[in-house]
Motif scaffolding. Structure first.
Motif: not given
Length: 333
Positions: A36-40, A57-65, A146-151
């Motif tokens: 919630g701190r940073y904006r892309l 998108r792949l990592l599910g970081l939409e909620h965090a960034i 996210r759960e199931g995020a790829p490496d």
């Protein structure tokens, strides 16, 4: 838009990334991972920024960034937020991305580029180091994947990924610009030669394997994809990269469609933004600013047959869910 080329050689030289602080789990550069701190800040037209969109998108970081999307048409102050109400980013409260750059360094005189990560409490730019941004999303933000995020940057494959990325950057990602912005024949010829030699080598590499490194999608595939997806729409004609269209290179065309049809890739691509940016901003190349009607975009949805090569797109993980409602793009065709 002023294109920086060497007056003697006619070569285009991209400016280095001036702001290279890293956002890390341990906060060693003073910028700790904090949801919630940073904006892309991105433009959907820009291939360098598109990498960050795909990885997020792949990592599910939409909620965090959170995400800010600039207008694809720049003015003399570069990237602007005219897609938002009141022509201001609703979170940062600024009209131009340059305002975040100058908060970080009031004496900065370089270019204003995307992707950029901005600290929302202070309004300061943290980084515009596009190669590092996506790697840090993959390796420093793991607690918020996210759960199931790829490496996307598996440790045992990093040396090979880095090696592939170096060649792709020099001879594909950068070479299309070096061909398009060249002002002397020799500079253009060199970029053109390197580009198609590398594409031929990549085609050979991908003939019998589904992805560039290993049997899953990695950072290497993302970096190649964002150039390939723009190839026929802009680079083939606008940048004179015209030995072949992507659609005339069977292996790479199938590979690009395979990725495009994978959740997290095609759903971040906005062909309207891409075409309007290149054809209307680069007036030195296209003084009429006419945007071509083609190519036929529905071909991106045609079968690719790459499943026969095996591979597991997300490894032991799962595909991302649909984009957040505010990030869903209009139909492309």
């Amino acid at each position: 838009m002023t294109i920086p080329t060497d007056p003697e050689t006619g070569e285009f030289h991209r400016a280095p990334n001036h702001f290279a602080a890293r956002i890390t789990a341990d906060g060693r550069d003073g910028w700790p991972v904090e949801p919630g701190r940073y904006r892309l800040v991105v433009s959907r037209a820009c291939p360098w920024a598109s990498r960050a969109l795909v990885v997020r998108r792949l990592l599910g970081l939409e909620h965090a960034i959170s995400l800010a999307v600039a207008d694809p048409i720049q003015d003399e102050k570069s990237w602007r937020f005219t897609l938002d109400p009141g022509d201001r980013d609703p979170v940062l409260g600024i009209k131009y991305l340059s305002e975040a750059y100058y908060k970080a360094d009031p004496d900065y005189t370089g270019g204003i580029s995307v992707p950029a990560v901005v600290d929302t409490p202070s309004g300061r730019l943290v980084t515009n180091d596009f190669p590092r941004i996506t790697l840090d999303f993959a390796t420093e933000w793991t607690a918020h994947h996210r759960e199931g995020a790829p490496d996307l940057y598996p440790e045992h494959l990093r040396d090979e990924i880095d090696e592939v990325n170096r060649g792709v950057h020099t001879d594909v990602n950068a070479a299309v610009y070096e061909a398009g912005f060249a002002t002397k024949q020799a500079a253009y010829d060199d970029a053109y030669r390197r580009l198609f030699a590398r594409l031929d080598a990549l085609s050979t590499r991908l003939e019998n394997q589904r992805y560039l490194v290993g049997d899953t999608i990695t950072e290497a595939d993302i970096r190649l994809f964002t150039t390939l997806v723009r190839f026929d729409a802009v680079y083939h004609g606008h940048f004179k990269c015209n030995r072949n269209k992507l659609t005339e290179m069977p292996v790479l065309w199938a590979y690009a469609r395979d990725l495009f049809q994978t959740p997290g890739f095609g759903d971040t691509v906005d062909f309207d933004h891409i075409k309007r940016h290149y054809y209307q901003v680069h007036e030195q190349i296209n003084p009429t600013r006419i945007v071509p009607r083609g190519p036929e975009l529905s071909l991106w949805a045609t079968p690719h047959g790459r499943e026969a090569l095996g591979g597991r797109p997300f490894g032991d993980g799962t595909p991302p869910g649909p984009p957040p409602p505010t990030e869903v793009l209009p139909a492309q065709w």
